[in-house]
Design a protein around this motif. Sequence first.
Motif, PDB file in Angstrom:
ATOM      1  N   VAL A 144      42.508  69.114  34.476  1.00  0.00           N
ATOM      2  CA  VAL A 144      41.722  70.355  34.602  1.00  0.00           C
ATOM      3  C   VAL A 144      41.499  70.962  33.220  1.00  0.00           C
ATOM      4  O   VAL A 144      40.387  71.398  32.888  1.00  0.00           O
ATOM      5  CB  VAL A 144      42.438  71.346  35.541  1.00  0.00           C
ATOM      6  N   TYR A 145      42.546  71.004  32.417  1.00  0.00           N
ATOM      7  CA  TYR A 145      42.417  71.561  31.077  1.00  0.00           C
ATOM      8  C   TYR A 145      41.393  70.780  30.252  1.00  0.00           C
ATOM      9  O   TYR A 145      40.540  71.369  29.570  1.00  0.00           O
ATOM     10  CB  TYR A 145      43.774  71.552  30.376  1.00  0.00           C
ATOM     11  N   LEU A 146      41.471  69.457  30.327  1.00  0.00           N
ATOM     12  CA  LEU A 146      40.572  68.629  29.517  1.00  0.00           C
ATOM     13  C   LEU A 146      39.129  68.708  30.003  1.00  0.00           C
ATOM     14  O   LEU A 146      38.207  68.418  29.231  1.00  0.00           O
ATOM     15  CB  LEU A 146      41.059  67.174  29.519  1.00  0.00           C
ATOM     16  N   LEU A 147      38.895  69.091  31.250  1.00  0.00           N
ATOM     17  CA  LEU A 147      37.519  69.306  31.716  1.00  0.00           C
ATOM     18  C   LEU A 147      36.817  70.363  30.875  1.00  0.00           C
ATOM     19  O   LEU A 147      35.603  70.309  30.662  1.00  0.00           O
ATOM     20  CB  LEU A 147      37.521  69.735  33.187  1.00  0.00           C
ATOM     21  N   PHE A 148      37.584  71.322  30.376  1.00  0.00           N
ATOM     22  CA  PHE A 148      37.014  72.406  29.589  1.00  0.00           C
ATOM     23  C   PHE A 148      37.142  72.175  28.081  1.00  0.00           C
ATOM     24  O   PHE A 148      36.451  72.830  27.303  1.00  0.00           O
ATOM     25  CB  PHE A 148      37.710  73.732  29.937  1.00  0.00           C
ATOM     26  N   ASN A 149      38.037  71.262  27.675  1.00  0.00           N
ATOM     27  CA  ASN A 149      38.360  71.171  26.246  1.00  0.00           C
ATOM     28  C   ASN A 149      38.254  69.788  25.627  1.00  0.00           C
ATOM     29  O   ASN A 149      38.493  69.650  24.423  1.00  0.00           O
ATOM     30  CB  ASN A 149      39.791  71.697  26.025  1.00  0.00           C
ATOM     31  N   ALA A 150      37.918  68.773  26.421  1.00  0.00           N
ATOM     32  CA  ALA A 150      37.840  67.418  25.858  1.00  0.00           C
ATOM     33  C   ALA A 150      36.843  67.372  24.703  1.00  0.00           C
ATOM     34  O   ALA A 150      35.710  67.838  24.826  1.00  0.00           O
ATOM     35  CB  ALA A 150      37.441  66.424  26.940  1.00  0.00           C
ATOM     36  N   GLY A 151      37.272  66.854  23.575  1.00  0.00           N
ATOM     37  CA  GLY A 151      36.406  66.740  22.407  1.00  0.00           C
ATOM     38  C   GLY A 151      36.265  68.005  21.593  1.00  0.00           C
ATOM     39  O   GLY A 151      35.616  67.997  20.540  1.00  0.00           O
ATOM     40  N   GLY A 152      36.866  69.109  22.022  1.00  0.00           N
ATOM     41  CA  GLY A 152      36.764  70.377  21.309  1.00  0.00           C
ATOM     42  C   GLY A 152      37.988  70.650  20.470  1.00  0.00           C
ATOM     43  O   GLY A 152      38.944  69.865  20.441  1.00  0.00           O
ATOM     44  N   PRO A 153      38.010  71.798  19.786  1.00  0.00           N
ATOM     45  CA  PRO A 153      39.159  72.134  18.933  1.00  0.00           C
ATOM     46  C   PRO A 153      40.447  72.368  19.713  1.00  0.00           C
ATOM     47  O   PRO A 153      41.534  72.328  19.132  1.00  0.00           O
ATOM     48  CB  PRO A 153      38.700  73.410  18.213  1.00  0.00           C
ATOM     49  N   GLY A 154      40.315  72.629  20.999  1.00  0.00           N
ATOM     50  CA  GLY A 154      41.524  72.871  21.803  1.00  0.00           C
ATOM     51  C   GLY A 154      42.006  71.671  22.571  1.00  0.00           C
ATOM     52  O   GLY A 154      42.905  71.794  23.422  1.00  0.00           O
ATOM     53  N   ALA A 155      41.456  70.472  22.308  1.00  0.00           N
ATOM     54  CA  ALA A 155      41.807  69.285  23.102  1.00  0.00           C
ATOM     55  C   ALA A 155      43.294  68.976  23.052  1.00  0.00           C
ATOM     56  O   ALA A 155      43.880  68.506  24.032  1.00  0.00           O
ATOM     57  CB  ALA A 155      41.000  68.084  22.617  1.00  0.00           C
ATOM     58  N   GLY A 156      43.926  69.250  21.927  1.00  0.00           N
ATOM     59  CA  GLY A 156      45.347  68.933  21.793  1.00  0.00           C
ATOM     60  C   GLY A 156      46.261  69.801  22.625  1.00  0.00           C
ATOM     61  O   GLY A 156      47.455  69.519  22.722  1.00  0.00           O
ATOM     62  N   GLY A 157      45.729  70.836  23.268  1.00  0.00           N
ATOM     63  CA  GLY A 157      46.567  71.730  24.071  1.00  0.00           C
ATOM     64  C   GLY A 157      46.694  71.326  25.517  1.00  0.00           C
ATOM     65  O   GLY A 157      47.160  72.118  26.342  1.00  0.00           O
ATOM     66  N   TRP A 158      46.319  70.076  25.854  1.00  0.00           N
ATOM     67  CA  TRP A 158      46.377  69.643  27.250  1.00  0.00           C
ATOM     68  C   TRP A 158      47.793  69.700  27.829  1.00  0.00           C
ATOM     69  O   TRP A 158      47.978  69.756  29.062  1.00  0.00           O
ATOM     70  CB  TRP A 158      45.833  68.223  27.377  1.00  0.00           C
ATOM     71  N   GLY A 159      48.805  69.689  26.964  1.00  0.00           N
ATOM     72  CA  GLY A 159      50.179  69.730  27.466  1.00  0.00           C
ATOM     73  C   GLY A 159      50.646  71.120  27.852  1.00  0.00           C
ATOM     74  O   GLY A 159      51.696  71.265  28.491  1.00  0.00           O
ATOM     75  N   VAL A 160      49.884  72.154  27.502  1.00  0.00           N
ATOM     76  CA  VAL A 160      50.340  73.531  27.755  1.00  0.00           C
ATOM     77  C   VAL A 160      50.514  73.820  29.246  1.00  0.00           C
ATOM     78  O   VAL A 160      51.535  74.394  29.648  1.00  0.00           O
ATOM     79  CB  VAL A 160      49.380  74.553  27.099  1.00  0.00           C
ATOM     80  N   PRO A 161      49.554  73.459  30.128  1.00  0.00           N
ATOM     81  CA  PRO A 161      49.711  73.843  31.539  1.00  0.00           C
ATOM     82  C   PRO A 161      50.520  72.865  32.384  1.00  0.00           C
ATOM     83  O   PRO A 161      50.528  72.996  33.620  1.00  0.00           O
ATOM     84  CB  PRO A 161      48.253  73.905  32.028  1.00  0.00           C
ATOM     85  N   ILE A 162      51.200  71.909  31.780  1.00  0.00           N
ATOM     86  CA  ILE A 162      51.833  70.868  32.588  1.00  0.00           C
ATOM     87  C   ILE A 162      53.209  71.251  33.109  1.00  0.00           C
ATOM     88  O   ILE A 162      53.681  70.674  34.092  1.00  0.00           O
ATOM     89  CB  ILE A 162      51.962  69.548  31.806  1.00  0.00           C
ATOM     90  N   ALA A 163      53.896  72.212  32.494  1.00  0.00           N
ATOM     91  CA  ALA A 163      55.305  72.450  32.812  1.00  0.00           C
ATOM     92  C   ALA A 163      55.476  73.702  33.661  1.00  0.00           C
ATOM     93  O   ALA A 163      54.760  74.685  33.520  1.00  0.00           O
ATOM     94  CB  ALA A 163      56.128  72.565  31.541  1.00  0.00           C
ATOM     95  N   THR A 164      56.467  73.643  34.552  1.00  0.00           N
ATOM     96  CA  THR A 164      56.834  74.763  35.417  1.00  0.00           C
ATOM     97  C   THR A 164      58.019  75.506  34.820  1.00  0.00           C
ATOM     98  O   THR A 164      58.938  74.882  34.290  1.00  0.00           O
ATOM     99  CB  THR A 164      57.198  74.251  36.817  1.00  0.00           C
ATOM    100  N   ASP A 165      57.989  76.847  34.911  1.00  0.00           N
ATOM    101  CA  ASP A 165      59.114  77.642  34.418  1.00  0.00           C
ATOM    102  C   ASP A 165      60.092  77.877  35.562  1.00  0.00           C
ATOM    103  O   ASP A 165      59.822  78.667  36.470  1.00  0.00           O
ATOM    104  CB  ASP A 165      58.637  78.969  33.844  1.00  0.00           C
ATOM    105  N   THR A 166      61.211  77.183  35.531  1.00  0.00           N
ATOM    106  CA  THR A 166      62.162  77.226  36.635  1.00  0.00           C
ATOM    107  C   THR A 166      62.686  78.633  36.891  1.00  0.00           C
ATOM    108  O   THR A 166      62.790  79.076  38.040  1.00  0.00           O
ATOM    109  CB  THR A 166      63.346  76.283  36.352  1.00  0.00           C
ATOM    110  N   ALA A 167      63.029  79.365  35.823  1.00  0.00           N
ATOM    111  CA  ALA A 167      63.614  80.694  35.993  1.00  0.00           C
ATOM    112  C   ALA A 167      62.659  81.630  36.708  1.00  0.00           C
ATOM    113  O   ALA A 167      63.026  82.327  37.666  1.00  0.00           O
ATOM    114  CB  ALA A 167      64.003  81.268  34.630  1.00  0.00           C
ATOM    115  N   PHE A 168      61.400  81.666  36.271  1.00  0.00           N
ATOM    116  CA  PHE A 168      60.435  82.550  36.915  1.00  0.00           C
ATOM    117  C   PHE A 168      60.154  82.122  38.347  1.00  0.00           C
ATOM    118  O   PHE A 168      60.020  82.955  39.245  1.00  0.00           O
ATOM    119  CB  PHE A 168      59.125  82.584  36.116  1.00  0.00           C
TER     120      PHE A 168
END
Length: 598
Positions: free
Chosen positions: A108-132
């Motif tokens: 989903v992230y790469l649908l909006f950012n593939a090939g752009g300056p933010g492409a390297g951030g695809w790992g940001v939405p992958i992890a769940t915060d257990t505590a929250f």
Amino acid sequence: MLRSFLRTEAGSTSVLLVATVLALLWANSPWGDTYEAFWHTPVGLSFGDAQLSLDLRHWVNDGLMTLFFFLIGLEVSYEVRLGQLRDRRLIAVPAVAAFGGMLVPAAVYLLFNAGGPGAGGWGVPIATDTAFVLGVLAVVGARCPEPLRAFLLTLAIVDDVLAIMIIAIFYTAELSVPALIIAALVLAAIVTLRWLKIWRAPAYIVLGFALWLATLESGVHPTLVGIALGMLVFVYAPTDHKLLLAGEAVQGFTVAPSAAAAREAARRVQRAVSVNERLQLRLHPWSSYVIVPVFALANAGVRLDGETLSAAVTSPIAIGVALGLLVGKFAGIALGTWLPLRLKWGILPGNLVWGQVLGGAAVSGIGFTVALFIVDLAFDDPALHDQAKIGILAGSLLSAALGWVIFRLAWNRGGVCAPPDAEPSQDLPKTLAVPVGRGDHVRGPASAKVTIVEYADFECPYCGRLQPILEEVLRQNPDVRMVFRHFPLRTLHPRAAPAAIVAEAAADQGRFWEMHDILYSNQRFLTDADLERYAAQLGVEPWADVPRHVARIAVDEESGQASGVRGTPTLFINGVRYEGSHDLDSITRAVEDLRRAT
């Protein structure tokens, strides 16, 4: 261990939330410039001519967070050896769900950012915060049964391990081969000490710090050291010998109390528990109440002025992160749960229904700690930092709201091993669906005026505590009989079903109640070897006719489900669900009331 972990993580959510709010208030206050200035303050260590200098944020992210990931390694090691991750059937569904919950958000992230300056951030939405997530589930309360918490915790463990692998593979800068070689040698030294069973804490502390320094210099993120060391910490179940020594030491203290006896009893009791569990007990509060909140304070601060927010609204990075968490996590976990169930790779825990699973999938979109962690690795531009952080905050808030709505609409509890007052009253059947018959296990006279039917699980601790109370009720009331029916909670108690099979094998020899008493007297020791030993004591062949015994247990389970049994222990007295306290006075009073009524 699982209950303790849940309580610690859920209880710390408020502290983490306060730290997040403080970071946002600080960054948006008239003194907002001091936020970044403070966290960029350099702090160093020097050893002669050698110096190690990092700013405060990097000491938090690269140093303190190593302890956070060390605890993840401890938890993984424990669950693999003694916990839920031992049974492939129980981990197949949450493991595949975790994969889905990482692949789909990245897509989903790469649908909006593939090939752009933010492409390297695809790992940001992958992890769940257990505590929250666990904090939200605590607020949801009874609408989220404990099997769902166990399911999501298993998912979160797999999620954390995958996130660590992604950081190691995709977010590592230039590598220093000499430093990597040194790190490998130090790690080999630690493994050697473990193999030689040398358990000197100072040696491990020195070698662990050396490994952290070498990894820091190598270009690999040093938090990987944490999870590696955590997985190497020895974990074991208490042996009979150690428990016996601990019991003798405690008994010696009660007979002749003294400081020396108290010290020996404490030492023996401590040695009965593995180092892994002791470290978890000591470090979890520090991680939950200090390290993670400090990390949030150091990283969650982002300016939310008009200019920043307007840029985020149209930013593909912020949109990609927010939708990755909200839509990607939900769809990925839902699909990753459906697929292994469809292919019969595993089972859902307890009596979970899809409404509960979808609610859990929604709240799993709360990404915070690891998401902020990856932001720091993925982006160098402060503007992109801010956009990604705003996406994390928006996606997490929306995911929490979506989960709350789903739980409100899909209230249906699953199977629970819990004390009788742990759940509020439910709209469940009040009467026993299947009357007591010839195939039941009965203790007491056939002409009894009062019949107590118990649905129970041989590994359930609450069932174990109830047994002496029921025995005392029978002793005091000769006109009362007891009926036992199996209701093993396989996900929470993986040894309950084998124990039930052995009890049925004993029943073939007319020795069910003898085996029943043995099993409840040894609830902590229900391995196959233990069960075979108990069977040998009674002259029983434990695995002679397993399919027939499994079918017999299933009959009890079906009758329990038809009667509205959702957890153990559940009692019916003269065919009516007993909803009082499970203590001697309350049950005796209920028996006397029924006796008078008849």
